[in-house]
Write a protein that holds these residues in place. Structure first.
Motif, PDB file in Angstrom:
ATOM      1  N   LEU A   1      44.631  37.773  54.532  1.00  0.00           N
ATOM      2  CA  LEU A   1      45.701  38.730  53.903  1.00  0.00           C
ATOM      3  C   LEU A   1      45.225  39.420  52.963  1.00  0.00           C
ATOM      4  CD1 LEU A   1      48.274  36.041  52.987  1.00  0.00           C
ATOM      5  CD2 LEU A   1      48.346  37.268  54.986  1.00  0.00           C
ATOM      6  N   THR A   2      45.690  40.837  52.968  1.00  0.00           N
ATOM      7  CA  THR A   2      45.551  41.813  51.778  1.00  0.00           C
ATOM      8  C   THR A   2      46.350  41.090  50.522  1.00  0.00           C
ATOM      9  OG1 THR A   2      47.344  43.127  52.349  1.00  0.00           O
ATOM     10  CG2 THR A   2      45.300  43.508  53.411  1.00  0.00           C
ATOM     11  N   PHE A   3      45.701  41.450  49.476  1.00  0.00           N
ATOM     12  CA  PHE A   3      46.428  41.161  48.036  1.00  0.00           C
ATOM     13  C   PHE A   3      47.822  41.488  48.141  1.00  0.00           C
ATOM     14  CE2 PHE A   3      47.408  41.393  43.562  1.00  0.00           C
ATOM     15  CZ  PHE A   3      46.939  40.208  43.210  1.00  0.00           C
ATOM     16  N   LEU A   4      48.295  42.749  48.897  1.00  0.00           N
ATOM     17  CA  LEU A   4      49.776  43.142  48.695  1.00  0.00           C
ATOM     18  C   LEU A   4      50.316  42.310  49.572  1.00  0.00           C
ATOM     19  CD1 LEU A   4      52.119  44.899  48.165  1.00  0.00           C
ATOM     20  CD2 LEU A   4      51.119  46.475  50.189  1.00  0.00           C
ATOM     21  N   ASP A   5      49.856  41.823  51.015  1.00  0.00           N
ATOM     22  CA  ASP A   5      50.446  40.743  51.866  1.00  0.00           C
ATOM     23  C   ASP A   5      50.860  39.385  50.975  1.00  0.00           C
ATOM     24  OD1 ASP A   5      50.293  42.547  53.744  1.00  0.00           O
ATOM     25  OD2 ASP A   5      48.665  41.632  54.913  1.00  0.00           O
TER      26      ASP A   5
ATOM     27  N   ALA B   1      59.545  19.488  62.800  1.00  0.00           N
ATOM     28  CA  ALA B   1      61.129  19.446  62.532  1.00  0.00           C
ATOM     29  C   ALA B   1      61.269  20.304  61.557  1.00  0.00           C
ATOM     30  CB  ALA B   1      61.366  17.909  61.941  1.00  0.00           C
ATOM     31  N   TRP B   2      62.563  20.901  61.488  1.00  0.00           N
ATOM     32  CA  TRP B   2      62.757  22.011  60.534  1.00  0.00           C
ATOM     33  C   TRP B   2      63.135  21.083  59.130  1.00  0.00           C
ATOM     34  CZ3 TRP B   2      63.117  27.248  60.099  1.00  0.00           C
ATOM     35  CH2 TRP B   2      63.694  27.576  59.173  1.00  0.00           C
ATOM     36  N   THR B   3      62.550  21.862  58.153  1.00  0.00           N
ATOM     37  CA  THR B   3      63.067  21.703  56.642  1.00  0.00           C
ATOM     38  C   THR B   3      64.002  22.811  56.214  1.00  0.00           C
ATOM     39  OG1 THR B   3      60.989  22.190  55.916  1.00  0.00           O
ATOM     40  CG2 THR B   3      60.997  20.075  56.525  1.00  0.00           C
ATOM     41  N   CYS B   4      63.164  23.684  55.704  1.00  0.00           N
ATOM     42  CA  CYS B   4      63.998  24.839  55.024  1.00  0.00           C
ATOM     43  C   CYS B   4      62.944  26.101  55.202  1.00  0.00           C
ATOM     44  CB  CYS B   4      64.091  24.673  53.677  1.00  0.00           C
ATOM     45  SG  CYS B   4      62.612  24.554  52.807  1.00  0.00           S
ATOM     46  N   GLU B   5      63.481  27.299  55.095  1.00  0.00           N
ATOM     47  CA  GLU B   5      63.086  28.642  55.232  1.00  0.00           C
ATOM     48  C   GLU B   5      61.819  28.688  54.621  1.00  0.00           C
ATOM     49  OE1 GLU B   5      62.846  31.588  57.887  1.00  0.00           O
ATOM     50  OE2 GLU B   5      65.076  30.775  57.476  1.00  0.00           O
ATOM     51  N   ALA B   6      61.902  28.152  53.256  1.00  0.00           N
ATOM     52  CA  ALA B   6      60.558  28.402  52.347  1.00  0.00           C
ATOM     53  C   ALA B   6      59.607  27.761  52.719  1.00  0.00           C
ATOM     54  CB  ALA B   6      61.159  27.978  50.861  1.00  0.00           C
ATOM     55  N   ASP B   7      59.666  26.278  53.374  1.00  0.00           N
ATOM     56  CA  ASP B   7      58.554  25.536  53.886  1.00  0.00           C
ATOM     57  C   ASP B   7      57.868  26.230  55.085  1.00  0.00           C
ATOM     58  OD1 ASP B   7      58.889  23.640  52.136  1.00  0.00           O
ATOM     59  OD2 ASP B   7      60.079  22.370  53.469  1.00  0.00           O
ATOM     60  N   VAL B   8      58.651  26.982  55.977  1.00  0.00           N
ATOM     61  CA  VAL B   8      57.922  27.669  57.228  1.00  0.00           C
ATOM     62  C   VAL B   8      57.335  28.989  56.639  1.00  0.00           C
ATOM     63  CG1 VAL B   8      58.484  28.856  59.288  1.00  0.00           C
ATOM     64  CG2 VAL B   8      59.864  27.009  58.529  1.00  0.00           C
ATOM     65  N   LEU B   9      57.847  29.771  55.652  1.00  0.00           N
ATOM     66  CA  LEU B   9      56.943  30.810  55.123  1.00  0.00           C
ATOM     67  C   LEU B   9      55.734  30.273  54.502  1.00  0.00           C
ATOM     68  CD1 LEU B   9      56.610  33.698  54.292  1.00  0.00           C
ATOM     69  CD2 LEU B   9      58.219  33.019  52.165  1.00  0.00           C
ATOM     70  N   LEU B  10      55.865  29.089  53.469  1.00  0.00           N
ATOM     71  CA  LEU B  10      54.603  28.486  53.036  1.00  0.00           C
ATOM     72  C   LEU B  10      53.615  28.153  54.047  1.00  0.00           C
ATOM     73  CD1 LEU B  10      56.431  26.670  49.873  1.00  0.00           C
ATOM     74  CD2 LEU B  10      54.812  29.048  49.935  1.00  0.00           C
ATOM     75  N   ALA B  11      54.188  27.576  55.151  1.00  0.00           N
ATOM     76  CA  ALA B  11      53.100  27.209  56.153  1.00  0.00           C
ATOM     77  C   ALA B  11      52.503  28.215  56.649  1.00  0.00           C
ATOM     78  CB  ALA B  11      53.874  26.382  57.203  1.00  0.00           C
ATOM     79  N   HIS B  12      53.160  29.552  56.985  1.00  0.00           N
ATOM     80  CA  HIS B  12      52.431  30.755  57.378  1.00  0.00           C
ATOM     81  C   HIS B  12      51.429  31.152  56.382  1.00  0.00           C
ATOM     82  CE1 HIS B  12      54.111  31.581  61.408  1.00  0.00           C
ATOM     83  NE2 HIS B  12      55.423  30.954  60.736  1.00  0.00           N
ATOM     84  N   LEU B  13      51.847  31.163  55.022  1.00  0.00           N
ATOM     85  CA  LEU B  13      51.072  31.514  54.217  1.00  0.00           C
ATOM     86  C   LEU B  13      49.725  30.742  53.781  1.00  0.00           C
ATOM     87  CD1 LEU B  13      50.766  33.695  51.741  1.00  0.00           C
ATOM     88  CD2 LEU B  13      52.321  32.427  50.227  1.00  0.00           C
ATOM     89  N   LYS B  14      49.918  29.459  54.052  1.00  0.00           N
ATOM     90  CA  LYS B  14      48.663  28.460  53.757  1.00  0.00           C
ATOM     91  C   LYS B  14      47.899  28.804  54.978  1.00  0.00           C
ATOM     92  CE  LYS B  14      51.256  24.870  53.134  1.00  0.00           C
ATOM     93  NZ  LYS B  14      51.790  23.300  52.839  1.00  0.00           N
ATOM     94  N   GLU B  15      48.403  28.911  56.175  1.00  0.00           N
ATOM     95  CA  GLU B  15      47.430  29.250  57.238  1.00  0.00           C
ATOM     96  C   GLU B  15      46.719  30.408  57.118  1.00  0.00           C
ATOM     97  OE1 GLU B  15      46.010  30.143  61.108  1.00  0.00           O
ATOM     98  OE2 GLU B  15      47.486  31.180  59.901  1.00  0.00           O
ATOM     99  N   ASN B  16      47.177  31.576  56.860  1.00  0.00           N
ATOM    100  CA  ASN B  16      46.568  32.896  56.733  1.00  0.00           C
ATOM    101  C   ASN B  16      45.795  32.762  55.507  1.00  0.00           C
ATOM    102  OD1 ASN B  16      47.730  35.284  58.344  1.00  0.00           O
ATOM    103  ND2 ASN B  16      49.460  34.003  58.096  1.00  0.00           N
ATOM    104  N   ASP B  17      46.012  32.081  54.441  1.00  0.00           N
ATOM    105  CA  ASP B  17      45.242  32.212  53.379  1.00  0.00           C
ATOM    106  C   ASP B  17      43.910  31.294  53.629  1.00  0.00           C
ATOM    107  OD1 ASP B  17      45.914  33.230  50.862  1.00  0.00           O
ATOM    108  OD2 ASP B  17      46.827  31.801  49.956  1.00  0.00           O
TER     109      ASP B  17
END
Length: 530
Positions: free
Chosen positions: A141-145, A120-136
């Motif tokens: 991820l590079t440091f710049l990414d 379910a959609w919550t907000c744009e920030a949550d989706v970005l953080l989900a991608h960030l956590k998965e890549n982390d």
């Protein structure tokens, strides 16, 4: 562009295990319950704010695996409010792109639809953080990414919360509440990379400049800026201009903070009219969090000239001016040191420095350049090292200068210039750098010094060392472009700016003075402790 497929294969998962949910199976159930749904790939789009910008080096291997065995696990997708299509929710951009490529290439229906879990959609920030956590989690991820993604998340959270500018403390609190924890130190380094370094060092950061290098750069920036202001060199804006200019000069995939630091030290030393080694020592102390004490006076700024010495300097300058006028040379716009040089040309012999007074200094367009008041061997070695370092740094050779305060000519060249310069530079630039190297080599006597005194100072991997040990002049000439001496005028002297020209003249003059001083004192320059 995250991809669990890569991790599964790397862990040795079999094709059977990776095909537990076939890509062409029809799933049933309510999407909101998390049951898999079969969705056409043209209704799914990559997430536009994907933190990962670098290409996936496993792309072709993952594509071959999906072509042979299908997709290993469902994608996780979500829908923005009011949208008919879906976006990838957490990782999977690479796999989605591959499915679309395979469908376009083959037309096979098994690539036209994909099993998905929906969130379910919550907000744009949550989706970005989900991608960030998965890549982390997978460390891709590079440091710049990561820095850009955190900065993007900050902007999204500010918009969501109606905050104009979240403090770092508040940002960390909100990130932690959403399951993404960061330390205060790391966050400061991430924002330093984005806000301070990225406009100045884009190529170095994009090439993979990591957290350790960014942390060292931040510490150096703060220490050098404080030193700049305390020395009264100039204002903060002028420091930023110099810092930015040096970053732009040395930006590249082979970024070396040591080279950058030496260039920054040279700028501070020149503008503050102090010795570069004193600047280096003070920076070391600041970076280590300690005070500067007990500096060797040979490396420190020269004392102010006394009134008697100033009178002697003026008398010497008048003598040089009279000699130049007698030789019918136009010296109206020249400083005393240049007049001395012209006197040498017309009279056939070099002017002797005053017996008891300092040599004449002069005011150049970029600051005062003053030869040392003392004429002992140790001081002259320090002077040679300073001039050689400044000249080398401005021609990309700063990392080749090694200080020799107790032997030789005060410095040595560690090696030949980087062979990559042949491919990177135009002919005129390469010629200038090559001739600067040979000039520095001549003033350091690298080809005529006693080998037992010189070789221990060179690294084992040095091409220069190998050429000297093997007495192979051909190897040296093949490694450093050696031009006809007739090129020296128009390819070096004419092209040097006033600052480099002054340092070049100072280097050669100090070399001559050092030899005369050592001879008068009965010293052998290449003997230890002379």
């Amino acid at each position: 562009m995250g991809d669990p497929e890569s991790a599964a294969s790397a862990a040795g998962a079999s094709p059977r295990e990776r095909s537990a949910v076939p890509a062409n199976s029809v799933a049933t159930g309510d999407a909101d319950t998390g049951a898999p749904l079969l969705l056409p790939i043209d209704q799914i789009h990559p997430y536009e704010r994907d933190p990962r910008h670098a290409p996936n080096i496993e792309y072709q291997r993952i594509k071959a695996s999906i072509r042979a065995d299908g997709l290993g696990q469902p994608l996780v997708v979500t829908q923005r409010p009011g949208a008919a299509d879906y976006v990838v929710h957490a990782g999977g951009n690479t796999r989605l792109r591959i499915l679309k490529e395979l469908f376009a290439e083959t037309g096979e229906s098994r690539f036209g639809s994909v099993a998905c879990f929906t969130r379910a959609w919550t907000c744009e920030a949550d989706v970005l953080l989900a991608h960030l956590k998965e890549n982390d989690l997978r460390g891709v991820l590079t440091f710049l990414d990561k820095a850009l993604a955190v900065a993007d998340a900050k902007g999204l959270l500010e918009a969501e919360l109606g905050e104009a500018d979240l403090s770092q403390r508040c940002l960390l609190k909100h990130l932690a509440e959403r399951g993404y924890g960061l330390s205060q130190t790391l966050t400061s380094q991430l924002f330093y990379a984005v806000e301070r370094l990225l406009p100045m060092l884009p190529r170095a950061l994009q090439a993979g400049l990591g957290r350790p290098q960014v942390a060292r750069m931040r510490a150096l920036d703060r220490a050098a800026g404080a030193l700049w202001l305390e020395r009264g060199v100039d204002g903060e804006e002028e420091y930023d201009v110099v810092f930015e200019g040096l970053c732009a000069r040395y930006d590249g995939p082979d970024w070396d903070i040591a080279i950058f630091r030496r260039a920054l030290e040279g700028e501070i030393a020149e503008r503050a009219d102090v010795n570069i080694h004193a600047v280096s020592l003070e920076l070391d102390a600041r970076l280590a969090g300690r005070a500067v004490t007990d500096l060797d006076p040979a490396w420190c700024p020269e004392p102010d000239v006394t009134e008697d010495e100033a009178l002697a300097v003026e008398a010497n300058a008048n003598e040089l001016t009279a000699t130049a006028q007698a030789a019918r040379l136009d010296t109206s716009d020249e400083d005393p040191q240049h007049r001395a040089l012209r006197r040498e040309e017309s009279a056939g012999s070099a002017p002797q420095p005053p017996e008891t007074s300092p040599e004449v200094g002069f005011e150049g367009p970029l600051g005062k350049l003053s030869p040392p008041a003392r004429s002992d061997v140790k001081s002259l070695r320090a002077r040679l090292w300073t001039l050689a370092t400044r000249l080398a740094q401005r021609h990309g050779l700063g990392d080749l200068i090694e200080a020799l305060p107790s032997t030789g000519l005060g410095y040595v060249l560690r090696d030949v210039p980087d062979p990559a310069l042949v491919e990177q530079l135009e002919e005129d630039a390469l010629a200038q750098i090559s001739m600067v190297w040979w000039t520095l080599a001549a003033c350091a006597e690298v080809t005529v010094a006693p080998l037992d005194g010189l070789l221990p100072t060179l690294p084992d991997e040095s091409v220069l060392k190998r050429a000297l040990v093997e007495q192979d002049a051909g190897l040296l000439f093949a490694s450093v472009w050696t031009l006809d001496p007739g090129h020296m005028g128009y390819r070096l002297w004419r092209r040097l700016d006033d600052r480099d020209w002054d340092d070049l003249l100072g280097l050669m003059d100090t070399y001559r003075t050092l030899h005369r001083t050592a001879a008068d004192a009965g010293h052998t320059l290449w003997s230890s402790g002379a």
